[in-house]
Design an enzyme around this catalytic site. Sequence first.
Site, short mmCIF file in Angstrom:
data_model
loop_
_atom_site.label_atom_id
_atom_site.label_comp_id
_atom_site.label_asym_id
_atom_site.label_seq_id
_atom_site.Cartn_x
_atom_site.Cartn_y
_atom_site.Cartn_z
N ASP A 218 -7.40 -2.60 14.27
CA ASP A 218 -8.78 -2.90 13.86
C ASP A 218 -8.86 -4.14 12.96
O ASP A 218 -9.91 -4.43 12.39
CB ASP A 218 -9.39 -1.69 13.12
CG ASP A 218 -8.62 -1.29 11.87
OD1 ASP A 218 -7.65 -1.99 11.50
OD2 ASP A 218 -8.97 -0.27 11.26
N GLU B 104 -9.54 -1.82 5.43
CA GLU B 104 -10.17 -1.52 6.71
C GLU B 104 -11.40 -2.41 6.92
O GLU B 104 -11.91 -3.02 5.97
CB GLU B 104 -10.57 -0.04 6.73
CG GLU B 104 -9.38 0.93 6.66
CD GLU B 104 -8.59 1.02 7.96
OE1 GLU B 104 -8.49 0.03 8.71
OE2 GLU B 104 -8.04 2.12 8.22
N ASP C 68 0.81 -1.21 0.00
CA ASP C 68 0.00 0.00 0.00
C ASP C 68 0.85 1.27 0.00
O ASP C 68 2.07 1.22 0.17
CB ASP C 68 -0.97 0.00 1.20
CG ASP C 68 -0.30 -0.47 2.48
OD1 ASP C 68 0.93 -0.35 2.60
OD2 ASP C 68 -1.02 -0.95 3.38
N HIS D 240 -7.10 -4.65 10.19
CA HIS D 240 -6.83 -4.47 8.75
C HIS D 240 -5.57 -5.20 8.32
O HIS D 240 -4.63 -5.35 9.10
CB HIS D 240 -6.82 -2.99 8.33
CG HIS D 240 -5.67 -2.18 8.83
ND1 HIS D 240 -5.80 -0.87 9.26
CD2 HIS D 240 -4.35 -2.45 8.95
CE1 HIS D 240 -4.63 -0.40 9.61
NE2 HIS D 240 -3.73 -1.33 9.44
P1 PGA Z 1 2.25 -1.30 12.61
O1 PGA Z 1 1.07 -1.28 11.57
O2 PGA Z 1 3.20 -2.34 12.15
O3 PGA Z 1 2.87 0.08 12.54
O4 PGA Z 1 1.67 -1.61 13.94
C1 PGA Z 1 0.49 -2.48 11.18
C2 PGA Z 1 -0.56 -2.24 10.13
O5 PGA Z 1 -1.21 -1.19 10.14
O6 PGA Z 1 -0.76 -3.13 9.28
#
Ligand code: PGA
Length: 256
Positions: free
Chosen positions: A132, A139, A63, A134
Amino acid sequence: MEIIIQPTPEAATKIAARIIARQLREKPDAVLGLATGSTPLLLYRELVALKLDWSKVTTFNLDEYVGLPREHPQSYHSFMWENLFRHVNIAKKNVHIPDGNTKDIPKFCAKYEKQIRAAGGIDLQVLGIGTDGHIGFNEPTSSLASRTRIKTLTQLTRRDNARFFGSEADVPHHVVTMGIGTIMEAKQILLLAFGPKKSRAIAEAVEGPITAVNPASVLQMHPVTKVCLDAPAASGLQRADYYRWVYDNKPGWQTF
Ligand code: PGA
């Protein structure tokens, strides 16, 4: 799903790095799907230290933020070059990261999907998980069949990512992300999660029902997914003792 629980992020990362190293040794022209965020930072450091041959490797990132200049320190282009690509012998032409500044996003997304297919598909996809649930930036309520497209971040994700930007107001609202359908086509998936903030999302994803409300739960349908956790991220799992026993008692031919 194979659930691997280790005491620390360092120990869990070492196992993940070994799995990737084996993939690159077995298939020097492997296609890797890569993730950003704080979770894979240790992994990239470990992979750099292993001095693997990346000359034939192709990568596709999950992404990118929409509208953030490529050279912005928080763009995922910057992240990937800073933390991995500039330290290994990867060919620039083999690196693919979604373009968050393209004028025609649907056209770009269709091209990205086509490039993944043309490369023969993703052999191994690295994933983090949002608080959450994702994966990529898919999302909650994302279609479980979705392809690469634009998505709008939830307030929770923008709040979670504000730590990188200084303030929540500076976190972009929109992103381009591989879809859940795209991710599910990877031949192997390696999901990493560390820290107590991830425990609920992990418990739901691993032991809850498959639901678009926790997009990572769809990985229950993926035939070759390994989930590498530290103990705090695993603390919400009901069957943690079983997962630990399984890993500690793997038959020799199954170890990695
Ligand atoms: P993070 O993010 O590794 O910074 O906790 C994980 C994600 O959003 O997939």
